[in-house]
Design a protein around this motif. Structure first.
Motif, short mmCIF file in Angstrom:
data_model
loop_
_atom_site.label_atom_id
_atom_site.label_comp_id
_atom_site.label_asym_id
_atom_site.label_seq_id
_atom_site.Cartn_x
_atom_site.Cartn_y
_atom_site.Cartn_z
N VAL A 232 35.83 43.75 48.74
CA VAL A 232 35.07 42.85 49.62
C VAL A 232 35.83 41.53 49.84
O VAL A 232 35.97 41.05 50.95
N ALA A 233 36.32 40.95 48.74
CA ALA A 233 37.19 39.76 48.80
C ALA A 233 36.57 38.59 49.57
O ALA A 233 37.20 38.01 50.46
N ALA A 238 35.09 35.66 44.47
CA ALA A 238 35.73 34.57 43.73
C ALA A 238 34.82 34.11 42.59
O ALA A 238 35.30 33.76 41.50
N ARG A 239 33.49 34.15 42.82
CA ARG A 239 32.57 33.72 41.76
C ARG A 239 32.55 34.75 40.61
O ARG A 239 32.49 34.40 39.44
N VAL A 240 32.64 36.03 40.98
CA VAL A 240 32.67 37.08 39.95
C VAL A 240 33.92 36.88 39.08
O VAL A 240 33.86 36.90 37.84
N PHE A 241 35.06 36.66 39.73
CA PHE A 241 36.32 36.47 39.00
C PHE A 241 36.23 35.24 38.10
O PHE A 241 36.70 35.25 36.96
N HIS A 242 35.57 34.20 38.60
CA HIS A 242 35.43 32.96 37.83
C HIS A 242 34.66 33.19 36.53
O HIS A 242 34.98 32.62 35.48
N TRP A 250 41.94 40.19 38.97
CA TRP A 250 41.18 40.41 40.21
C TRP A 250 42.10 41.22 41.14
O TRP A 250 43.08 40.69 41.64
N VAL A 251 41.80 42.49 41.29
CA VAL A 251 42.65 43.39 42.08
C VAL A 251 41.96 43.60 43.44
O VAL A 251 40.95 44.29 43.52
N ILE A 252 42.51 43.00 44.46
CA ILE A 252 41.90 43.09 45.81
C ILE A 252 42.53 44.29 46.52
O ILE A 252 43.75 44.36 46.68
N TYR A 253 41.69 45.24 46.94
CA TYR A 253 42.24 46.42 47.63
C TYR A 253 41.56 46.67 48.96
O TYR A 253 41.84 47.66 49.64
N GLY A 278 47.07 42.46 44.56
CA GLY A 278 46.58 43.43 45.54
C GLY A 278 46.94 44.84 45.12
O GLY A 278 47.84 45.05 44.31
N PHE A 279 46.22 45.82 45.68
CA PHE A 279 46.62 47.22 45.51
C PHE A 279 46.62 47.86 46.89
O PHE A 279 45.66 47.74 47.65
N TRP A 280 47.71 48.59 47.21
CA TRP A 280 47.79 49.32 48.47
C TRP A 280 48.36 50.70 48.19
O TRP A 280 49.44 50.81 47.61
#
Ligand SMILES: NC(=O)c1ccc[n+]([C@@H]2O[C@H](COP(=O)([O-])OP(=O)(O)OC[C@H]3O[C@@H](n4cnc5c(N)ncnc54)[C@H](OP(=O)(O)O)[C@@H]3O)[C@@H](O)[C@H]2O)c1
Length: 341
Positions: A232-233, A238-242, A250-253, A278-280
């Motif tokens: 979702v990013a 950002a709050r979850v990661f915090h 925090w792996v943004i895909y 990131g993951f791609w």
């Protein structure tokens, strides 16, 4: 042959306020293209079913990590019968086989009667695998398997996923639970909570619930997740990661929400050794040793063949129907939409 043909080249310059696909007409048209010729090491496939993934939605709008080619058919992933070889022993051996495949770069994609794939990237299917599973066997399943490796590599059993009821997360949650891992799934509908708990999620939290922030803190304290797999990013991400503890990743895909996240406390990256990355899958396919990729493909196919994994289907549309109905069908939760050219 009939195809859904890209109307534009390259990328869209500006990210729209909302990347949700609401109309097809600005981006693709239904039309005729010459039947494509496979090159050396490639095959021509008569497409039985093509998947519609979030990456396709972003791609046709010019918002994906790969440029559009005007006049080409859209569609990344599909299933079908190999009807011609462009030469080479592997390609020749595939003729007549039903395969799951991802279209080669720069050729007509899978939203067409025929597409072209590199023979090395075709997965010959066993009989027990349904076309719906074959058409969605590569992008989401391999991403789910690769990202579970990231979680297992961290050594902590718990991890967080956003968009928890996506097809990808449903595959991942079931497999993670079998491996003794404890997924924490974030959703935005109460109706998905039972479904995901049934698949094996240790906790399912509705991000729209009034008590979400306090429940998240409590669950993070209890489970100590190390990895946040995020499609979702947005600011909530950002709050979850915090809230996550030391060494969290925090792996943004995916980027399912247009809202741009702002870091709540950048100092956490310095003092708590937290990381954002990131993951791609495209990069994973390029960088992963062949044996590891083959093992993942084997796992995906056998889980679909045994029914441990199953692709939920919301609709199967013809190319004509897709022009008017695809955006509305994509908005229906809990399943994938397929095109039957
Ligand atoms: N990086 C890679 O290599 C890679 C590979 C494969 C997939 N992906 C990404 O993985 C994600 C899932 O793919 P999929 O095919 O499994 O998707 P899918 O089945 O179409 O599901 C999409 C999910 O996202 C949720 N969602 C959409 N917009 C949201 C928002 N603004 N906030 C919170 N949740 C939202 C939907 O929630 P509702 O159920 O409430 O509608 C739905 O559960 C996509 O972002 C895709 O691009 C990335």
């Amino acid at each position: 042959m009939r195809a859904l043909i890209l109307k534009h080249d390259g990328y869209e310059r500006e990210m729209p306020d909302d990347p949700t696909l609401t109309e097809m007409d600005p981006f693709v048209r239904l039309g005729e293209l010459p039947v494509p010729e496979p090159g050396e090491g490639q095959v021509r496939i008569r497409v039985a079913l093509a998947a519609v993934n979030p990456s396709d939605e972003m791609f046709i709008q010019g918002l994906y990590g790969q440029p559009r080619i005007q006049g080409n058919a859209a569609g990344f992933e599909g299933v079908g019968e190999v009807v011609a070889s462009g030469g080479g022993s592997l390609a020749d051996r595939l003729v007549g086989r039903r395969v799951a495949f991802v279209a080669a770069v720069g050729v007509p994609g899978t939203w067409a009667e025929y597409s072209i794939a590199d023979a090395a990237l075709c997965i010959p299917l066993v009989d027990g695998v349904r076309d719906e599973d074959g058409a969605a066997m590569i992008v989401n399943p391999l991403t789910a398997l690769a990202m579970l490796d990231i979680v297992q590599g961290e050594g902590a059993p718990s991890f967080i996923v956003s968009a928890g009821a996506s097809q990808l997360c449903k595959l991942m949650i079931g497999l993670a639970a079998e491996k003794g891992l404890r997924p924490i799934a974030l959703v935005r509908r109460d109706s998905q909570i039972e479904l995901l708990e049934g698949l094996g999620a240790a906790h399912v939290l509705n991000i729209e619930g009034e008590d979400f922030a306090s429940r998240l803190r409590a669950v993070v304290r209890e489970e100590k997740p190390r990895v946040f797999l995020d499609a979702v990013a947005n600011q909530l991400s950002a709050r979850v990661f915090h809230v996550m503890g030391r060494h969290a990743r925090w792996v943004i895909y995916g980027k399912l929400d247009a809202e741009l996240p702002t870091l709540v406390e950048p100092g956490q990256l310095i003092f708590m050794n937290k990381h954002i990355e990131g993951f791609w899958l495209t990069r994973w396919m390029r960088d992963t040793p062949m044996e590891e990729k083959a093992a993942a493909i084997q796992t995906a196919q056998s889980r679909f063949a045994t029914g441990e994994w199953r692709t939920d289907v919301t609709a199967v549309l013809s190319l004509e129907e897709a022009m008017s109905r695809l955006p509305a069908e994509l908005a229906t939760p809990n399943g994938k939409v397929f095109l039957e050219p």
